[in-house]
Design a protein around this motif. Structure first.
Motif, PDB file in Angstrom:
ATOM      1  N   ARG A  10      30.088  39.497  22.543  1.00 33.48           N
ATOM      2  CA  ARG A  10      30.521  40.169  23.781  1.00 33.48           C
ATOM      3  C   ARG A  10      30.530  39.198  24.959  1.00 33.48           C
ATOM      4  N   ALA A  11      29.596  38.264  24.958  1.00 33.49           N
ATOM      5  CA  ALA A  11      29.562  37.274  26.041  1.00 33.49           C
ATOM      6  C   ALA A  11      30.859  36.467  26.065  1.00 33.49           C
ATOM      7  N   LEU A  12      31.409  36.185  24.900  1.00 31.17           N
ATOM      8  CA  LEU A  12      32.658  35.417  24.857  1.00 31.17           C
ATOM      9  C   LEU A  12      33.810  36.182  25.501  1.00 31.17           C
ATOM     10  N   GLU A  13      33.820  37.515  25.388  1.00 30.25           N
ATOM     11  CA  GLU A  13      34.857  38.311  26.047  1.00 30.25           C
ATOM     12  C   GLU A  13      34.751  38.140  27.564  1.00 30.25           C
ATOM     13  N   TYR A  14      33.520  38.136  28.066  1.00 28.49           N
ATOM     14  CA  TYR A  14      33.294  37.869  29.493  1.00 28.49           C
ATOM     15  C   TYR A  14      33.806  36.480  29.868  1.00 28.49           C
ATOM     16  N   TRP A  15      33.468  35.495  29.029  1.00 28.37           N
ATOM     17  CA  TRP A  15      33.836  34.112  29.341  1.00 28.37           C
ATOM     18  C   TRP A  15      35.342  33.899  29.297  1.00 28.37           C
ATOM     19  N   GLU A  16      36.036  34.569  28.417  1.00 31.01           N
ATOM     20  CA  GLU A  16      37.492  34.426  28.367  1.00 31.01           C
ATOM     21  C   GLU A  16      38.100  34.820  29.710  1.00 31.01           C
ATOM     22  N   LYS A  17      37.605  35.927  30.266  1.00 30.65           N
ATOM     23  CA  LYS A  17      38.105  36.363  31.582  1.00 30.65           C
ATOM     24  C   LYS A  17      37.677  35.395  32.683  1.00 30.65           C
ATOM     25  N   ARG A  18      36.423  34.951  32.617  1.00 31.06           N
ATOM     26  CA  ARG A  18      35.919  34.051  33.664  1.00 31.06           C
ATOM     27  C   ARG A  18      36.693  32.728  33.682  1.00 31.06           C
ATOM     28  N   LEU A  19      36.952  32.165  32.518  1.00 35.17           N
ATOM     29  CA  LEU A  19      37.709  30.912  32.463  1.00 35.17           C
ATOM     30  C   LEU A  19      39.112  31.106  33.027  1.00 35.17           C
ATOM     31  N   ASP A  20      39.723  32.260  32.735  1.00 37.69           N
ATOM     32  CA  ASP A  20      41.037  32.561  33.324  1.00 37.69           C
ATOM     33  C   ASP A  20      40.957  32.623  34.845  1.00 37.69           C
ATOM     34  N   GLU A  21      39.942  33.327  35.353  1.00 39.22           N
ATOM     35  CA  GLU A  21      39.788  33.484  36.809  1.00 39.22           C
ATOM     36  C   GLU A  21      39.634  32.140  37.510  1.00 39.22           C
ATOM     37  N   HIS A  22      38.954  31.214  36.844  1.00 38.05           N
ATOM     38  CA  HIS A  22      38.726  29.889  37.443  1.00 38.05           C
ATOM     39  C   HIS A  22      39.776  28.865  37.006  1.00 38.05           C
ATOM     40  N   GLN A  23      40.825  29.344  36.353  1.00 34.80           N
ATOM     41  CA  GLN A  23      41.946  28.494  35.916  1.00 34.80           C
ATOM     42  C   GLN A  23      41.477  27.303  35.081  1.00 34.80           C
ATOM     43  N   VAL A  24      40.557  27.607  34.160  1.00 32.07           N
ATOM     44  CA  VAL A  24      40.053  26.587  33.239  1.00 32.07           C
ATOM     45  C   VAL A  24      40.920  26.595  31.987  1.00 32.07           C
ATOM     46  N   ASP A  25      41.308  25.419  31.540  1.00 36.00           N
ATOM     47  CA  ASP A  25      42.153  25.272  30.349  1.00 36.00           C
ATOM     48  C   ASP A  25      41.357  25.639  29.093  1.00 36.00           C
ATOM     49  N   HIS A  26      41.793  26.699  28.386  1.00 33.55           N
ATOM     50  CA  HIS A  26      41.063  27.121  27.188  1.00 33.55           C
ATOM     51  C   HIS A  26      42.025  27.686  26.153  1.00 33.55           C
ATOM     52  N   ASP A  27      41.505  27.877  24.931  1.00 34.35           N
ATOM     53  CA  ASP A  27      42.339  28.308  23.797  1.00 34.35           C
ATOM     54  C   ASP A  27      42.106  29.755  23.396  1.00 34.35           C
ATOM     55  N   GLY A  28      41.338  30.504  24.176  1.00 38.82           N
ATOM     56  CA  GLY A  28      41.047  31.882  23.808  1.00 38.82           C
ATOM     57  C   GLY A  28      39.999  31.960  22.706  1.00 38.82           C
TER      58      GLY A  28
END
Length: 325
Positions: free
Chosen positions: A88-106
């Motif tokens: 569940r923490a990863l679901e939070y982090w996926e949104k947080r990385l998007d909000e901070h415009q961090v490059d990630h792979d989902g």
């Protein structure tokens, strides 16, 4: 003499101020020590960790202002994992990385665990890894003043990934010199490449693994900003570290001898593929010279540098790490 897991990972940044902003504001880690690179006191060495800097939670950075870009390749520590409590923490982090415009792979799956591969602003190769199924080395305590909720916060270091072209010498060191055992493997995400091998030590689990990637399609890595300098493994105490030095000597592996880093004692050596390993004691820890409440807020210098404080402070770029209390 069994290594207990990963102690810390040390990487390179070209800008301590921007690095501090990302790892504290975006990732919510605590700066537990603002000190100097003891081999070059003109630049910072920053330690980010859990609430009190427990061994196994430290991601550290040497500031090298003129560091160029990293050109990824073999003979490298090519990935660093950061543990979070559960899926569940990863679901939070996926949104947080998007909000901070961090490059990630989902969110994806790696070795039956949920992960998010992402890059920091200097292209440091990072992975958030879920501890949902972890039964090995326990994680640390998230920083209570983090901008990330405690039940979602980073609780330590996960597996380090090594990338080599010729695996046998590295495997020999991991299994015959150190105390790692091959426990599994999983498919490489790169088509046509061998499976990634999993090596485990101590209690095992996310905090005690090396993932060995074999690549025949790369050139040797050219390190710079965004690369990893070394990975350190946990040793119980200084007496055990001295025994490790004897073992390395008996294996004819050149090493640094015992080095006093003040917050822990260390021993460095390169395995045959050129990757730098460190063995580091669990103590005495980061509260040795600072109140735990104020860790990382002032420039901390080991006693053997204290007589040079004025000179050192004059050579460092100002970095304000004071926090409201």
């Amino acid at each position: 003499m069994e290594l207990k897991g990963i102690h810390h990972v040390s990487a390179i940044t070209a800008n301590a101020k921007n690095n501090y902003q990302f790892y504290t504001d975006v990732l919510g880690m605590r700066l537990v020590k603002k000190t100097i690179n003891q081999d070059d006191p003109s630049v910072y060495h920053l330690f980010y960790a859990d609430e009190i800097g427990n061994p196994g939670t430290d991601l550290t950075f040497f500031e090298i202002p003129n560091a160029g870009n990293t050109y990824p390749g073999f003979s490298s520590i090519s990935g660093t994992s950061l543990r979070v409590p559960d899926d569940r923490a990863l679901e939070y982090w996926e949104k947080r990385l998007d909000e901070h415009q961090v490059d990630h792979d989902g969110i994806s799956e790696q070795y039956d665990r949920k992960v998010i591969h992402f890059r920091d602003p200097e292209k440091q190769r990072l992975t958030l890894i879920s501890d949902e199924t972890n039964t090995g080395v326990p994680g640390g305590q998230p920083w209570k003043d983090s901008s990330v909720p405690a039940d979602k916060g980073i609780i330590g270091l996960g597996p380090s990934k090594l990338t080599v072209q010729n695996p046998e010498p590295t495997i020999h060191v991991l299994t015959n010199v150190l105390t790692f055992k091959k426990t599994s493997s999983y498919p490489s995400p790169i088509e046509g490449q061998e499976d990634i091998q999993v090596y485990t030590t101590g209690e095992g689990g996310t905090g005690a693994e090396i993932h060995l990637e074999i690549r025949n399609d790369l050139t040797r890595e050219r390190p710079g900003r965004g690369s990893v300098h070394h990975v350190a493994f946990r040793v119980e105490n200084e007496a055990e570290l001295a025994e490790w030095r004897k073992k390395l000597q008996s294996e004819r592996l050149p090493n640094s001898g015992l080095v006093d880093r003040y917050y822990f004692k260390s021993l460095y050596f390169r395995e045959p593929n050129g990757i730098l390993f460190e063995l580091a004691t669990d103590g005495p820890g980061f509260a040795t010279d600072e109140d735990p409440e104020f860790l990382g807020e002032s420039l901390a210098l080991p006693p053997f540098f204290e007589d040079r404080r004025k000179e050192i402070e004059n050579n460092l770029n100002p970095l304000n790490t004071k926090r409201p209390h």
